[in-house]
Write an enzyme that holds these catalytic residues in place. Structure first.
Site, PDB file in Angstrom:
ATOM      1  N   ARG A  21      -4.557  -9.068  -3.602  1.00  0.00           N
ATOM      2  CA  ARG A  21      -3.136  -8.758  -3.426  1.00  0.00           C
ATOM      3  C   ARG A  21      -2.861  -8.446  -1.956  1.00  0.00           C
ATOM      4  O   ARG A  21      -3.714  -7.876  -1.284  1.00  0.00           O
ATOM      5  CB  ARG A  21      -2.824  -7.534  -4.300  1.00  0.00           C
ATOM      6  CG  ARG A  21      -1.408  -7.123  -4.375  1.00  0.00           C
ATOM      7  CD  ARG A  21      -1.219  -5.980  -5.376  1.00  0.00           C
ATOM      8  NE  ARG A  21      -1.381  -6.474  -6.737  1.00  0.00           N
ATOM      9  CZ  ARG A  21      -1.991  -5.819  -7.709  1.00  0.00           C
ATOM     10  NH1 ARG A  21      -2.520  -4.633  -7.503  1.00  0.00           N
ATOM     11  NH2 ARG A  21      -2.083  -6.342  -8.916  1.00  0.00           N
ATOM     12  N   ASP A 101     -10.731  -3.360  -4.337  1.00  0.00           N
ATOM     13  CA  ASP A 101     -10.157  -2.648  -5.480  1.00  0.00           C
ATOM     14  C   ASP A 101     -11.134  -2.735  -6.642  1.00  0.00           C
ATOM     15  O   ASP A 101     -11.510  -3.825  -7.059  1.00  0.00           O
ATOM     16  CB  ASP A 101      -8.815  -3.294  -5.847  1.00  0.00           C
ATOM     17  CG  ASP A 101      -8.097  -2.591  -6.971  1.00  0.00           C
ATOM     18  OD1 ASP A 101      -8.751  -1.930  -7.791  1.00  0.00           O
ATOM     19  OD2 ASP A 101      -6.865  -2.719  -7.053  1.00  0.00           O
ATOM     20  N   ASP A 103     -10.526  -1.497  -9.734  1.00  0.00           N
ATOM     21  CA  ASP A 103      -9.770  -1.474 -10.989  1.00  0.00           C
ATOM     22  C   ASP A 103      -9.576  -0.099 -11.605  1.00  0.00           C
ATOM     23  O   ASP A 103      -8.550   0.145 -12.214  1.00  0.00           O
ATOM     24  CB  ASP A 103     -10.386  -2.387 -12.058  1.00  0.00           C
ATOM     25  CG  ASP A 103     -10.516  -3.799 -11.577  1.00  0.00           C
ATOM     26  OD1 ASP A 103      -9.509  -4.368 -11.137  1.00  0.00           O
ATOM     27  OD2 ASP A 103     -11.640  -4.328 -11.597  1.00  0.00           O
ATOM     28  N   GLU A 121     -10.559  -2.711 -18.089  1.00  0.00           N
ATOM     29  CA  GLU A 121     -10.626  -3.701 -17.005  1.00  0.00           C
ATOM     30  C   GLU A 121     -11.831  -3.401 -16.107  1.00  0.00           C
ATOM     31  O   GLU A 121     -12.557  -4.312 -15.706  1.00  0.00           O
ATOM     32  CB  GLU A 121      -9.328  -3.680 -16.200  1.00  0.00           C
ATOM     33  CG  GLU A 121      -9.261  -4.756 -15.139  1.00  0.00           C
ATOM     34  CD  GLU A 121      -7.940  -4.749 -14.371  1.00  0.00           C
ATOM     35  OE1 GLU A 121      -7.792  -5.649 -13.527  1.00  0.00           O
ATOM     36  OE2 GLU A 121      -7.091  -3.875 -14.591  1.00  0.00           O
TER      37      GLU A 121
END
Length: 177
Positions: A21, A101, A103, A121
């Protein structure tokens, strides 16, 4: 402390190095050996699949350079809500903040309730990316550490400090006009 205001891009990656992202920009409010603090409102976000969206609330984000987390402090009508990503320590290269990241997230609401998010996740990605036992220990330790900081309202979970950062951001925007 190296401190000068500048716009910076933010990039989040997954464990395999693939881009996850991008936030188009945040204004650097503080940059020291431990943290980089940025603020934004209506930041454009681009997901790895190309989907684009804009953040809803104004926010101050604290990126730790030494510990395994970053915190998005969202200024909402009911108060500050803290969304903490368990993530690698942030790297700052040129005009970009980069981190991995993992999660696992934990959220502190304005009413002081705390909720751990995305545990399934995390478990799926732990298997998929083959996280080492050492990495798993570090991430779980950081989750517990963050919970304690949230409960004690230690930095960066301090409403007054976050509101002051956001006021500095608004003043900087006025000066730029």
């Amino acid at each position: 402390m190296s401190y000068f205001r500048r716009w910076i891009e933010i990039k989040s990656y997954k464990h395999d190095g693939k881009l996850h992202r991008i936030w188009d920009r945040g204004l650097v409010l503080e940059d020291n050996e431990d943290f980089i603090v940025v603020a934004s409102k209506r930041a454009k976000v681009v997901e790895s699949n190309g989907r684009k969206w804009f953040t809803k609330e104004p926010a101050v984000t604290i990126f730790s350079k030494k510990e395994w987390y970053n915190v998005i402090c969202m200024l909402k009508s009911e108060g500050v809500t803290y969304y903490c990503n368990i993530a690698s320590p942030a790297l700052v290269e040129k005009n970009t903040i980069k981190y991995i990241d993992y999660d696992l997230d934990i959220k502190l609401f304005a009413n002081n309730s705390i909720k751990v998010l995305d545990e399934k996740e995390y478990q799926n990605h732990k298997r998929f990316y083959d996280y080492s036992k050492e990495l798993d220990k570090v991430l779980k330790y950081e989750l517990a550490n963050i919970r304690q900081k949230m409960e004690a309202r230690k930095f960066p979970f301090s409403d007054n400090k976050i509101v002051k950062f956001y006021q500095d951001f608004e003043e900087a925007l006025k000066e730029d006009k």
